[in-house]
Scaffold this motif. Structure first.
Motif, PDB file in Angstrom:
ATOM      1  N   LYS A   1       1.042  -1.108  -0.020  1.00  0.00           N
ATOM      2  CA  LYS A   1      -0.086  -0.152   0.041  1.00  0.00           C
ATOM      3  C   LYS A   1       0.864   1.463   0.045  1.00  0.00           C
ATOM      4  N   ALA A   2       1.812   1.288   0.830  1.00  0.00           N
ATOM      5  CA  ALA A   2       2.693   2.433   0.966  1.00  0.00           C
ATOM      6  C   ALA A   2       3.426   2.628  -0.305  1.00  0.00           C
TER       7      ALA A   2
ATOM      8  N   MET B   1       1.327   4.240  -2.872  1.00  0.00           N
ATOM      9  CA  MET B   1       1.269   5.957  -2.572  1.00  0.00           C
ATOM     10  C   MET B   1       2.416   6.554  -2.771  1.00  0.00           C
TER      11      MET B   1
ATOM     12  N   HIS C   1       4.188   7.808  14.741  1.00  0.00           N
ATOM     13  CA  HIS C   1       4.170   6.346  13.946  1.00  0.00           C
ATOM     14  C   HIS C   1       4.569   5.342  14.771  1.00  0.00           C
TER      15      HIS C   1
ATOM     16  N   GLU D   1       3.946   1.421  14.212  1.00  0.00           N
ATOM     17  CA  GLU D   1       3.766   1.086  12.999  1.00  0.00           C
ATOM     18  C   GLU D   1       4.900   0.170  12.178  1.00  0.00           C
TER      19      GLU D   1
ATOM     20  N   ALA E   1       5.969   1.379   5.892  1.00  0.00           N
ATOM     21  CA  ALA E   1       4.733   2.122   5.780  1.00  0.00           C
ATOM     22  C   ALA E   1       4.957   3.766   6.159  1.00  0.00           C
ATOM     23  N   ALA E   2       5.399   3.585   7.559  1.00  0.00           N
ATOM     24  CA  ALA E   2       5.681   4.771   8.170  1.00  0.00           C
ATOM     25  C   ALA E   2       6.762   5.794   7.377  1.00  0.00           C
TER      26      ALA E   2
ATOM     27  N   ALA F   1       7.295   5.700   4.174  1.00  0.00           N
ATOM     28  CA  ALA F   1       6.747   6.175   3.028  1.00  0.00           C
ATOM     29  C   ALA F   1       5.715   7.177   3.475  1.00  0.00           C
ATOM     30  N   ARG F   2       4.734   7.039   4.389  1.00  0.00           N
ATOM     31  CA  ARG F   2       3.857   8.016   4.836  1.00  0.00           C
ATOM     32  C   ARG F   2       4.534   9.196   5.173  1.00  0.00           C
ATOM     33  N   VAL F   3       5.546   9.294   5.814  1.00  0.00           N
ATOM     34  CA  VAL F   3       6.355  10.717   5.970  1.00  0.00           C
ATOM     35  C   VAL F   3       6.810  11.256   5.031  1.00  0.00           C
TER      36      VAL F   3
ATOM     37  N   VAL G   1       5.693  10.984   1.668  1.00  0.00           N
ATOM     38  CA  VAL G   1       4.679  11.566   1.125  1.00  0.00           C
ATOM     39  C   VAL G   1       4.105  12.817   1.766  1.00  0.00           C
ATOM     40  N   ASP G   2       3.944  12.834   3.118  1.00  0.00           N
ATOM     41  CA  ASP G   2       3.318  13.812   3.662  1.00  0.00           C
ATOM     42  C   ASP G   2       4.347  15.209   3.688  1.00  0.00           C
TER      43      ASP G   2
END
Ligand code: CLF
Ligand code: SF4
Length: 488
Positions: free
Chosen positions: A356-357, A360, A461, A464, A468-469, A471-473, A475-476
């Motif tokens: 999923k990450a 994204m 995070h 987590e 995933a974390a 990647a999230r950071v 992207v944010d």
């Protein structure tokens, strides 16, 4: 007596589809998961913390120090200490008999459900006295059938031992190859023992290389997974390691682990005493980057001891000393099976979160690439307090994905209730090039000090999955920067 095998002969004689483990540049190796490897190979590596980068989050290894003798002399080794080919130089292990080693393996298996591999990596060479090594393997396989066996060798005695390696179902063998050119190798070895004689100089180097290559080919042909360790020695073999890496790929080596030379005069080694330096982390990283497309690289090695116990990066060896070895350790095989079932489930969840990450990340419109440091105690999660970290795992992230780039060892910042300023300054120096630190928790003081140094610390995070974390950071942060540009 010994015939030199030309370096390019075997690669040329093998069909292209067989070369490099039959894998593309990115399709196999330590970071690959189930889908990227043939099922029989995945089955061998999936629980091995050194051969699978993913497995190192979940599984532990132990070494049994049953091999005291050695048949060569490396310039980075002092025989008072353990074999530096596969362990940190300068440490001394408790030497065990095969019977003691077996009891110790049972004891650790009873206490450490993560234990999946028993390795023989010293204190001398595992094959210099093969009878002790193979007796140990046979005894352990008898009482712990769910354990994988692994051994590490300088390769001199390897060709004669390949049949025994197969017969003992040892699926993982590490051969330390520091050079394939005798002119380079003669600067790394003082002597090599052959037929009760000590060869020196180029003859010694030539013999060792020939035996290493012969053994390596025999192992690959026998279906044993081969990892090659190379000690990176500035001024001696750094440029040459590119050729070594390419040759290993051509010869079907599964993994290439380039270990930085640790050279300390206090260890009394030739290199330590003559001022030979080890590489800097930046030099190691630059070599890694220059080897993209060659043999798959291992980047999560911790250069552990010949009596190491635990997850890579932690060493519980001190809790399993010979003085406390129980007479008849009892293993609960059922709880070991239950642990594996939990890990299988955890892996599936982690894989889904990573997929999923990555989806994204693919949508982010940037060529930016960042290094993010992670505090983790294992399980593939961000689950460690910043102040408790003794090492940081460094992840590289860009729109193509999240990859482990290595680890950096640190002094622990938190000293039982208060923060040590000097330790914090060394951590900041250590994090050079890193933009962000992800941890389970961090206090205000270190967070502010990191911010002053241009490093963002994030504890949102906690627990987590790492990829995933990260990647999230990424992207944010990219979206925040893009928004700022739009509103400016
Ligand atoms: Fe031990 Fe080596 Fe087997 Fe692993 S270690 S014999 S392959 S079980 Fe692993 Fe330690 Fe690095 Fe070695 S982290 S030093 S690579
Ligand atoms: Fe030392 Fe290992 Fe080299 Fe032997 S093979 S000299 S024990 S580092």
């Amino acid at each position: 007596m010994h015939k030199i095998i030309p370096l390019d002969a075997v690669a040329r004689s093998r069909p292209a589809s067989d070369r490099g483990s039959g894998c593309g540049a990115t399709s196999c190796g330590s970071s690959s998961g189930a889908g990227a490897l043939p099922p029989d190979v995945w089955d061998k590596v999936k629980d091995h913390p050194c051969y699978s980068q993913e497995a190192h989050h979940f599984f532990a290894r132990m070494h049994v120090a049953v091999a005291p003798a050695c048949n060569i002399q490396c310039h980075y080794c002092n025989r008072k200490y353990d074999c530096a080919n596969e362990s940190r130089p300068g440490v001394v292990s408790e030497r065990l008999t095969p019977a003691q080693a077996t009891r110790k393996a049972l004891w650790v298996a009873a206490k450490v459900p993560q234990l999946s591999v028993v390795g023989i990596a010293g204190p001398g060479d595992a094959l210099a006295d093969p009878a002790r090594t193979f007796e140990t393997c046979a005894r352990i396989a008898d009482v712990l059938p769910d354990i994988k066996l692994c051994l590490s060798t300088n390769g001199l005695a390897l060709p004669e031992c390949v049949d025994a390696i197969k017969a003992h179902a040892i699926d993982h063998v590490t051969v330390t190859v520091n050079a394939l050119d005798p002119a380079v190798a003669e600067r790394i070895y003082a002597w090599v023992a052959c037929s009760r004689k000590r060869l020196k100089g180029r003859d010694a180097a030539r013999l060792l290389i020939e035996r290493q290559l012969q053994g390596l080919e025999m192992l690959v042909a026998a279906g044993v997974l081969v990892k090659v360790n190379s000690v990176m020695i500035p001024g001696i073999n750094v440029a040459h390691l590119r050729e070594v890496n390419a040759e290993l790929r051509a010869r079907g080596v599964f993994l290439h682990n380039i270990m930085p030379l640790i050279s300390d005069p206090a260890h009394g080694t030739h290199f330590g005493l003559t001022g030979q330096r080890g590489p800097t982390p930046a030099e190691l990283q630059s070599l890694h980057e220059g080897l993209a497309g060659g043999a798959n690289l291992m980047k999560h090695c911790r250069q552990c001891r010949a009596d190491a116990v635990g997850l890579l990066g932690e060493d519980r060896g001190g809790s399993f000393g010979l003085d406390r070895l129980p007479a008849t350790p009892e293993v609960d095989h059922e709880s070991r099976r239950a642990y594996r079932a939990v890990i299988d489930r955890e892996r599936r969840h982690r894989e889904a979160a990573t997929a999923k990450a990555e989806a994204m990340l693919a949508n982010v419109n940037t060529e930016d690439r960042r290094l993010i440091a992670v505090c983790t105690k294992g399980s593939g999660r961000i689950n460690q307090h910043f102040g408790h970290a003794r090492e940081f795992q460094i992840y590289e992230v860009d729109r193509s994905g999240v990859r482990l780039a290595g680890h950096r060892r640190a002094g622990r910042y938190c000293q039982g209730g208060y923060g040590e300023d000097d330790a914090l300054e060394s951590v900041i120096a250590l994090l050079e090039g890193v933009t962000t630190v992800l941890c389970a928790r961090i206090g205000r003081c270190p967070r502010d000090r990191l911010a002053t140094a241009g490093i963002r610390a994030i504890d949102d995070h906690a627990h987590e999955y790492i990829e995933a974390a990260v990647a999230r950071v990424f992207v944010d942060e990219h979206e925040t920067a893009a928004k700022a540009v739009r509103t400016a």
